[in-house]
Design a protein around this motif. Structure first.
Motif, mmCIF file in Angstrom:
data_model
loop_
_atom_site.group_PDB
_atom_site.id
_atom_site.type_symbol
_atom_site.label_atom_id
_atom_site.label_comp_id
_atom_site.label_asym_id
_atom_site.label_seq_id
_atom_site.Cartn_x
_atom_site.Cartn_y
_atom_site.Cartn_z
ATOM 1 N N HIS A 41 68.526 87.165 34.484
ATOM 2 C CA HIS A 41 67.216 87.885 34.758
ATOM 3 C C HIS A 41 67.420 89.251 36.032
ATOM 4 O O HIS A 41 67.102 90.160 35.625
ATOM 5 C CB HIS A 41 66.012 87.086 35.575
ATOM 6 C CG HIS A 41 65.787 85.741 34.528
ATOM 7 N ND1 HIS A 41 66.315 84.410 34.732
ATOM 8 C CD2 HIS A 41 65.565 85.840 33.209
ATOM 9 C CE1 HIS A 41 65.897 83.874 33.884
ATOM 10 N NE2 HIS A 41 65.411 84.403 33.096
ATOM 11 N N ALA A 69 64.466 78.352 35.115
ATOM 12 C CA ALA A 69 64.379 78.855 33.969
ATOM 13 C C ALA A 69 65.707 78.666 32.836
ATOM 14 O O ALA A 69 65.915 78.486 31.730
ATOM 15 C CB ALA A 69 63.755 80.146 33.679
ATOM 16 N N HIS A 71 68.115 80.565 31.977
ATOM 17 C CA HIS A 71 68.522 81.332 30.759
ATOM 18 C C HIS A 71 70.132 81.784 30.884
ATOM 19 O O HIS A 71 70.504 82.467 29.842
ATOM 20 C CB HIS A 71 67.387 82.429 30.740
ATOM 21 C CG HIS A 71 66.182 82.284 30.458
ATOM 22 N ND1 HIS A 71 65.146 82.914 30.821
ATOM 23 C CD2 HIS A 71 65.830 81.129 29.616
ATOM 24 C CE1 HIS A 71 64.238 82.397 30.179
ATOM 25 N NE2 HIS A 71 64.319 81.199 29.835
ATOM 26 N N GLY A 74 72.027 80.766 27.748
ATOM 27 C CA GLY A 74 71.923 81.488 26.385
ATOM 28 C C GLY A 74 71.961 83.081 26.488
ATOM 29 O O GLY A 74 72.322 83.460 25.265
ATOM 30 N N PRO A 88 72.654 72.392 33.577
ATOM 31 C CA PRO A 88 71.189 72.461 34.166
ATOM 32 C C PRO A 88 71.571 71.883 35.358
ATOM 33 O O PRO A 88 72.118 70.825 35.640
ATOM 34 C CB PRO A 88 70.470 71.492 33.219
ATOM 35 C CG PRO A 88 71.353 71.206 31.964
ATOM 36 C CD PRO A 88 72.664 71.494 32.258
ATOM 37 N N ASP A 98 63.367 71.115 33.504
ATOM 38 C CA ASP A 98 63.214 72.366 32.941
ATOM 39 C C ASP A 98 64.255 73.382 32.502
ATOM 40 O O ASP A 98 64.465 73.808 31.492
ATOM 41 C CB ASP A 98 62.229 73.239 33.706
ATOM 42 C CG ASP A 98 62.615 73.288 35.302
ATOM 43 O OD1 ASP A 98 63.597 72.698 35.645
ATOM 44 O OD2 ASP A 98 62.132 74.116 36.315
ATOM 45 N N ALA A 99 65.322 73.130 33.494
ATOM 46 C CA ALA A 99 66.559 73.849 33.172
ATOM 47 C C ALA A 99 67.186 72.878 31.916
ATOM 48 O O ALA A 99 68.194 73.951 31.093
ATOM 49 C CB ALA A 99 67.491 73.589 34.411
ATOM 50 N N SER A 102 65.636 74.451 28.923
ATOM 51 C CA SER A 102 65.867 75.781 28.831
ATOM 52 C C SER A 102 67.442 75.908 28.066
ATOM 53 O O SER A 102 67.554 76.885 27.208
ATOM 54 C CB SER A 102 65.667 76.523 29.906
ATOM 55 O OG SER A 102 64.506 76.776 30.371
ATOM 56 N N THR A 103 68.327 75.182 28.618
ATOM 57 C CA THR A 103 69.532 75.040 27.956
ATOM 58 C C THR A 103 69.653 74.595 26.547
ATOM 59 O O THR A 103 70.377 75.278 25.730
ATOM 60 C CB THR A 103 70.489 74.268 28.849
ATOM 61 O OG1 THR A 103 70.267 74.731 30.285
ATOM 62 C CG2 THR A 103 71.870 74.318 28.713
#
Length: 169
Positions: A41, A69, A71, A74, A88, A98-99, A102-103
């Motif tokens: 990000h 997040a 990311h 990804g 994560p 959450d990680a 997202s992964t």
């Protein structure tokens, strides 16, 4: 020709204590590696440039650690066709759940191999990278098999000690 290596990317330097488990495994197998803090990000252009450069220099596997997040794995998978392993990190209010999501929730055709949340996952990321490299390296494949056998012997020894202890109770 450059020696194959693994790139270990972290979204923050605060991920390093967890990712030491990855680095320890890579060192155990004498696997060349680089470690870098980069963000999907906050530094997307730098992340892209590093991945492309690392790939050209012989990187065979990317291990990406991130929390919240998450990311990074990804984003890296979107840049390269080399294997990407996502770790994560267990931080934030959801403790890494959450990680993890997202992964693993990648679109079809852009895979990320996800390991467990936190240090167990970081350790497994190192082992998984070693196994991936071992496909083309017989000496490494043997070292991975020997490490697995050594681990099994350690469990058997712990059980034997437990059985002795239980008999004295």
């Amino acid at each position: 020709m450059a020696k194959p290596f693994v790139a270990v990317l972290m979204g923050s330097d605060s991920d390093l204590p967890v990712m030491m488990a990855t680095l320890d495994v890579l060192k155990t197998f004498s696997i060349e590696h680089e470690v870098k803090v980069t963000s999907a990000h906050r530094t997307p252009a730098a992340t892209h440039a590093y991945v492309k450069d690392a790939e050209q220099r012989g990187c065979k596997v990317f291990i990406c650690a991130a929390g919240l997040a998450a990311h990074l794995a990804g984003a890296v998978a979107g840049i390269t066709t080399r294997p990407v392993i996502g770790v994560p990190i267990d931080n934030g209010p959801l403790r890494g759940n959450d990680a993890l999501l997202s992964t693993v929730m990648m679109p079809g055709g852009v895979p990320v191999a996800a390991v467990a949340i936190g240090s167990a996952g970081a350790k497994n990321a190192g082992y998984l990278a070693a196994q991936m490299l071992a496909v083309a390296d017989d000496a490494l494949a043997l070292a991975v098999k020997e490490e697995r056998a050594k681990s099994a012997l350690a469990v058997e020894a712990k059980d034997a000690a437990l059985q002795v202890k239980l008999k004295t109770l």
